[in-house]
Scaffold this motif. Structure first.
Motif, mmCIF file in Angstrom:
data_model
loop_
_atom_site.group_PDB
_atom_site.id
_atom_site.type_symbol
_atom_site.label_atom_id
_atom_site.label_comp_id
_atom_site.label_asym_id
_atom_site.label_seq_id
_atom_site.Cartn_x
_atom_site.Cartn_y
_atom_site.Cartn_z
ATOM 1 N N ALA A 299 0.829 -1.206 0.000
ATOM 2 C CA ALA A 299 0.000 0.000 0.000
ATOM 3 C C ALA A 299 0.863 1.256 0.000
ATOM 4 N N VAL A 303 0.208 3.613 -3.190
ATOM 5 C CA VAL A 303 -0.381 4.930 -2.953
ATOM 6 C C VAL A 303 0.646 6.029 -3.226
ATOM 7 N N GLY A 320 -6.612 3.674 -1.848
ATOM 8 C CA GLY A 320 -6.364 3.447 -0.423
ATOM 9 C C GLY A 320 -7.441 2.595 0.223
ATOM 10 N N VAL A 388 -1.118 3.531 3.971
ATOM 11 C CA VAL A 388 -1.893 4.566 3.282
ATOM 12 C C VAL A 388 -1.566 5.971 3.785
ATOM 13 N N THR A 447 -9.177 8.568 7.141
ATOM 14 C CA THR A 447 -9.118 8.151 5.742
ATOM 15 C C THR A 447 -10.304 8.703 4.957
#
Length: 458
Positions: A299, A303, A320, A388, A447
Motif C-alpha cells: 500500500a 499509494v 487506499g 496509506v 481516511t
C-alpha cells in the motif's frame, strides 16, 4: 464502503506482485527470530524467558529501523512515480548517515551496559545473568542490519521487493545453521547455549550487510550516483526530517510502549511464565501478521506512486480504501485460522514442544485467543497507518492515531489489571491488545476525510 474493492483489471495482480515478496521477506525475518527462540527454548523455560527479555530493547531498535525504512519509502516511492533517480540516491544517502549513527550509539550502550539494560526489563537475577551476554553481541548486529535495511528499503520503494526477500533468505539459512552448531555444540564447536545464538545472529547480519552492499552498488534499477549519495543537499535533509523523522519517532515510541507491556509482564508475580508465554506468542503474532504487513508495504508503494504520478484525489482515495478493506478481510481469515489452531495445534503440540509450564501454557492460550479476535482490526490499522496515511505524507496524524491508544489505554490498563488488581491472565491480555479497538474508528475517520493526500516531493 466496499465499492472500492471493485477495481480495474490488473489492480490486484499489481498488489499481489508487490506484496508477495514482502510477505516472504517478513516471513523470513520472523522465522530468523523464531529459530533463535525455538532452539533456545529447547534449553529450558528460563533461557527462553531471558532471550525474550533481552530482545525487548532490541525490538525497539528493530522497529526504529523500520521507521527509518518507512520514511525512506514515503519519499522514495513518490520520487519513483516522478522518475527522479537522483533524488532517490539523495534520500538513500541521508538514510545511511542517520541509521549508521543511530545503530552505532545503541550498540555502544548495549555492549557496555548489558546487565543494566536487562535490569530495566525484569528484576529476575537469573534472567539477567543469562540474557546479558546475548544482548551485548546482538546489539552489534543491528549496525550491519541498519545498512541492509536502507538498501532493501530503497529497492522496495522502486517496486523491487524481491531484493530484500533474497538477502533475508540467505541470512536466515546461515543463521539457522550456525544456531544449530553453536547453541548445541555440533560439528566440533563448543556448546555456547544462549551466547551461541547471539554469535550466529551477528555473523548472519554481517553476511547480510556484505550481500546488500555489493548488490546495491551493482543495481541497474537505481544506479548509484556517488555525488548525490554523499552530498544529498539541504533540501533532501529537510524533506527527510519533515516526513521521516516523525515516522521514526512514531515507531520508536510505539515500540517503547509495546516494550512497556513486556515490562509489565516482567514484574508480575509469575513473571517467568508470562515472559516465556509472551516470547512464543510474539512469534505467533508475527507469523499471523506477515500477510497484513506485506499488504501494508504494498500500500505504501502503490499509494505513493499514484500521488507521485499526479493522480486526482478521488483516484488515490479509492486505491487506499481498496487496500484497506483487502487487509481487513485478510485479518478476518487469519483470526479465524488462529481460533481453529488453538485447540487443534497450539495446546496439544506447540506449547509442549517448547516445554511451557502449565501456567505459561494457560497464559499463551489466552494471548492467542485475544489476538485472533482483534486480528481484523489490527490488519486494517496496520495498513492504514504504515501504508496509506504515511504514503500520503500524513505522518503527524498517523502518529496520533498510533500512539494515543497505546500509551493512554493499553499501557495503563495493562499495568492496572496486572500489577494493581492482579486480575486473571485473560483480562491482562485483553488490556494489552485493547489499543487496536481504539484505533479503528480514528483510522476510518481520517481516511474518509481525504486530508491525508499530499505530494511530499513538491
Amino acid at each position: 464502503m466496499t465499492n472500492p474493492l471493485r477495481r480495474e483489471p490488473g489492480f490486484y495482480r499489481w498488489m499481489c506482485l508487490l506484496a508477495a515478496p514482502m510477505v516472504l521477506q517478513n516471513l523470513i525475518t520472523t522465522s530468523l527470530g523464531f529459530v533463535d527462540t525455538f532452539m533456545v527454548g529447547l534449553l529450558g523455560n528460563a533461557e527462553m524467558a531471558a532471550v525474550n527479555a533481552a530482545n525487548t530493547p532490541l525490538y525497539v531498535v528493530q522497529v526504529a529501523l523500520f521507521g527509518f525504512q518507512s520514511g525512506m519509502i514515503v519519499l522514495g516511492s513518490q520520487y519513483w512515480g516522478r522518475g527522479d533517480l537522483k533524488s532517490i540516491n539523495r534520500v538513500m544517502g541521508v538514510a545511511l548517515c542517520a541509521i549508521t549513527g543511530f545503530t552505532a550509539l545503541i550498540a555502544a550502550v548495549l555492549f557496555c551496559f548489558p546487565a543494566a539494560v536487562m535490569g530495566l526489563i525484569t528484576p529476575n537475577e537469573t534472567l539477567i545473568t543469562i540474557g546479558a551476554p546475548y544482548l551485548r553481541l546482538v546489539g552489534l548486529a543491528y549496525v550491519f542490519n541498519g545498512v541492509s535495511s536502507v538498501c532493501a528499503g530503497t529497492q522496495r520503494s522502486v517496486e523491487n521487493p524481491k531484493f530484500g526477500m533474497l538477502v533475508m533468505g540467505v541470512s536466515m539459512v546461515l543463521n539457522t545453521g550456525l544456531n544449530y552448531i553453536l547453541i548445541f555444540g555440533k560439528c566440533g564447536a563448543p556448546a555456547l547455549g544462549v551466547t551461541g545464538a547471539a554469535v550466529a545472529t551477528l555473523t548472519s547480519r554481517v553476511a547480510e550487510f556484505i550481500i546488500s552492499a555489493v548488490c546495491t552498488l551493482r543495481s541497474r534499477r537505481v544506479p548509484i550516483d556517488m555525488a548525490a549519495l554523499t552530498h544529498p543537499g539541504a533540501g533532501v535533509w529537510r524533506n527527510f526530517l519533515r516526513y521521516s523523522a516523525p515516522v521514526i519517532c512514531n515507531e520508536a515510541l510505539w515500540s517503547l510502549g509495546t516494550s512497556m507491556l513486556t515490562v509489565v509482564l516482567g514484574h508480575m508475580e509469575n513473571n517467568q511464565d508470562m515472559l516465556a508465554a509472551n516470547a512464543l506468542v510474539g512469534y505467533v503474532s508475527k507469523f499471523s501478521s506477515v500477510i497484513c504487513f506485506g499488504l501494508a508495504d504494498a500500500a505504501a508503494v502503490m499509494v505513493g506512486k499514484e500521488i507521485g504520478e499526479g493522480r486526482d484525489r478521488q483516484r488515490v482515495s479509492s486505491v487506499g480504501w481498496a487496500l484497506l478493506w483487502a487487509s481487513f478481510l485478510v485479518g478476518v481469515a487469519t483470526g479465524g485460522l488462529l481460533l481453529v489452531l488453538v485447540p487443534a495445534f497450539f495446546r496439544p503440540l506447540l506449547f509442549p514442544l517448547f516445554k511451557l509450564s502449565p501456567g505459561a501454557a494457560y497464559a499463551a492460550t489466552c494471548m492467542v485467543t485475544v489476538l485472533a479476535l482483534i486480528m481484523p482490526f489490527h490488519a486494517f490499522n496496520s495498513t492504514n497507518i504504515t501504508g496509506v496515511l504515511r504514503a500520503g505524507g500524513d505522518v503527524k496524524v498517523a502518529i496520533t492515531i498510533d500512539l494515543i491508544p497505546l500509551w493512554c489505554v493499553a499501557v495503563p490498563l495493562s499495568a492496572l489489571t496486572a500489577l494493581v488488581l492482579k486480575a486473571d491472565v485473560l483480562w491482562v491480555c485483553v488490556a494489552m491488545y485493547s489499543e487496536n479497538l481504539c484505533k479503528m474508528p480514528l483510522s476510518v475517520w481520517r481516511t474518509r476525510s481525504g486530508k491525508w493526500i499530499n505530494d511530499v516531493t513538491r
